[in-house]
Enzyme design. Structure first.
Site, PDB file in Angstrom:
ATOM      1  N   ASN A   9      -1.220  30.615  -2.787  1.00  0.00           N
ATOM      2  CA  ASN A   9      -2.821  31.133  -3.113  1.00  0.00           C
ATOM      3  C   ASN A   9      -3.770  29.903  -3.544  1.00  0.00           C
ATOM      4  OD1 ASN A   9      -4.935  32.478  -4.023  1.00  0.00           O
ATOM      5  ND2 ASN A   9      -3.755  33.529  -5.969  1.00  0.00           N
ATOM      6  N   LYS A  11      -6.797  30.736  -4.602  1.00  0.00           N
ATOM      7  CA  LYS A  11      -7.184  30.867  -5.690  1.00  0.00           C
ATOM      8  C   LYS A  11      -9.113  29.689  -4.977  1.00  0.00           C
ATOM      9  CE  LYS A  11      -3.575  30.951  -8.680  1.00  0.00           C
ATOM     10  NZ  LYS A  11      -3.398  30.088 -10.067  1.00  0.00           N
ATOM     11  N   HIS A  93      -4.376  40.397  -8.592  1.00  0.00           N
ATOM     12  CA  HIS A  93      -4.048  38.887  -9.899  1.00  0.00           C
ATOM     13  C   HIS A  93      -4.398  38.794 -11.132  1.00  0.00           C
ATOM     14  CE1 HIS A  93      -4.035  34.259 -10.573  1.00  0.00           C
ATOM     15  NE2 HIS A  93      -2.990  34.092  -9.415  1.00  0.00           N
ATOM     16  N   GLU A  95      -5.559  36.436 -12.601  1.00  0.00           N
ATOM     17  CA  GLU A  95      -7.409  36.071 -12.650  1.00  0.00           C
ATOM     18  C   GLU A  95      -7.880  37.150 -12.530  1.00  0.00           C
ATOM     19  OE1 GLU A  95      -5.902  32.461 -10.208  1.00  0.00           O
ATOM     20  OE2 GLU A  95      -4.884  31.539 -12.170  1.00  0.00           O
ATOM     21  N   GLU A 163       4.334  37.079 -11.741  1.00  0.00           N
ATOM     22  CA  GLU A 163       3.417  36.450 -12.209  1.00  0.00           C
ATOM     23  C   GLU A 163       3.580  36.715 -14.010  1.00  0.00           C
ATOM     24  OE1 GLU A 163       1.788  34.529  -8.445  1.00  0.00           O
ATOM     25  OE2 GLU A 163       0.840  35.138  -9.507  1.00  0.00           O
ATOM     26  N   GLY A 169      -0.508  27.948 -13.600  1.00  0.00           N
ATOM     27  CA  GLY A 169      -1.709  26.580 -13.776  1.00  0.00           C
ATOM     28  C   GLY A 169      -0.446  25.946 -14.972  1.00  0.00           C
ATOM     29  N   SER A 209       3.748  28.287 -11.216  1.00  0.00           N
ATOM     30  CA  SER A 209       3.930  27.387 -11.408  1.00  0.00           C
ATOM     31  C   SER A 209       5.328  26.976 -10.411  1.00  0.00           C
ATOM     32  CB  SER A 209       4.319  26.489 -12.779  1.00  0.00           C
ATOM     33  OG  SER A 209       3.142  26.772 -13.511  1.00  0.00           O
TER      34      SER A 209
HETATM   35  P1  13P Z   1       0.684  28.052  -9.955  1.00  0.00           P
HETATM   36  O1  13P Z   1       1.295  27.581  -8.686  1.00  0.00           O
HETATM   37  O2  13P Z   1      -0.582  27.347  -9.698  1.00  0.00           O
HETATM   38  O3  13P Z   1       0.724  28.108 -11.117  1.00  0.00           O
HETATM   39  O4  13P Z   1       0.003  29.372  -9.942  1.00  0.00           O
HETATM   40  C1  13P Z   1       0.451  30.592  -9.774  1.00  0.00           C
HETATM   41  C2  13P Z   1      -0.257  31.904  -9.119  1.00  0.00           C
HETATM   42  O5  13P Z   1      -1.423  32.636  -9.613  1.00  0.00           O
HETATM   43  C3  13P Z   1      -0.445  32.116  -7.243  1.00  0.00           C
HETATM   44  O6  13P Z   1      -0.693  32.775  -7.729  1.00  0.00           O
END
Ligand code: 13P
Length: 252
Positions: A9, A11, A93, A95, A163, A169, A209
């Site tokens: 992803n 983002k 997601h 976010e 997640e 992150g 992560s």
């Molecule tokens: P990270 O791997 O950067 O922690 O992000 C995970 C994520 O949100 C994948 O959708």
């Protein structure tokens, strides 16, 4: 047997020049033993599809609207993603749930639209740190799961990504025990709702992560069928060892 899936992803990251990373992933994995998916920002979807043509790598979107077309400035429909060559879309997601107030009902409507357009929906669920600390994790996941996943789900058109918000992150990863508990719970819920056939065929990804140095440990956990990777999917040099770890886990 569920085929493993390594998904990236991107983002809100990536310019045209970063299609080079897509090319590198294709070249580094010409005959992968696992499914590969990259979800770049929508500006790069059709470019990435062109680069990945003839390779095993699939390209997906990061969101879609629940409707097929209409007066919704700035939105993208599932059929538009499909038209651009995408085969999957990430939905719900954390976010998007946080930044755009998306509810699980919204996510379910989007997932239904994705299925109708022929896209595989990668539906995300996950608890916040406060919810985990209050020992509410399984309640939260159970609620998100029943409201976000539409009745149209099958093993082919739906993937669930667990997640935990606090692991995204942050460099913090859920422990194998924490991941196993949630993934086993999700599997049991899916089997109860959809029956053993569909319930056992939906793939479950862990996200939060995932890095080259922790991937193998995570992939050894029961009911982990792959990963949804953020930061470490942006560069082929980081994503490749994760893909290799997933391929290695097939023989465990
Ligand atoms: P990270 O791997 O950067 O922690 O992000 C995970 C994520 O949100 C994948 O959708």
């Amino acid at each position: 047997m569920r085929r493993k899936l390594a998904a990236g992803n991107w983002k809100m990251n990536g310019l045209m020049e970063d299609l080079e990373q897509v090319r590198s992933i294709c070249v580094a994995h010409t005959d992968p033993a696992v499914d590969l998916l990259i979800c770049p920002p929508v500006t790069l979807v059709s470019g990435a599809v062109k680069v990945a043509q003839g390779h095993a790598l699939q390209i997906g979107g990061q969101d879609c609207h629940a409707l097929g077309a209409g007066a919704h400035t700035g939105d993208i429909s599932a059929s538009m993603l499909r038209d651009a060559g995408a085969t999957a879309v990430i939905l719900g997601h954390s976010e998007r749930r946080a930044d755009h107030d998306e509810s699980s009902d919204d996510v379910r409507a989007k997932a239904r639209a994705a299925h109708a357009a022929g896209l595989m929906a990668v539906i995300c669920v996950g608890e916040s740190l406060t919810q985990r600390e209050a020992a509410n994790t399984l309640d939260i996941i159970g609620g998100q799961l029943s409201s976000s996943v539409p009745d149209t789900a099958t093993g082919e058109n739906t993937v669930i990504a667990y997640e935990p918000c606090w692991a995204i992150g942050t460099g913090l990863t859920a422990s194998p025990d924490q991941i196993g508990e949630v993934h086993d719970f999700i599997r049991a819920r899916l089997e109860r709702r959809f029956g053993a056939g569909v319930g056992r065929s939906v793939r479950l990804l862990y996200g939060g992560s995932v890095k080259p140095d922790n991937a193998a440990l995570i992939f050894g956990v029961s009911n982990v069928d792959g990963a949804l990777v953020g930061g470490a999917s942006l560069k082929q040099a980081d994503f490749t060892p994760i893909i290799n770890a997933l391929e290695g886990s097939i023989h465990i």
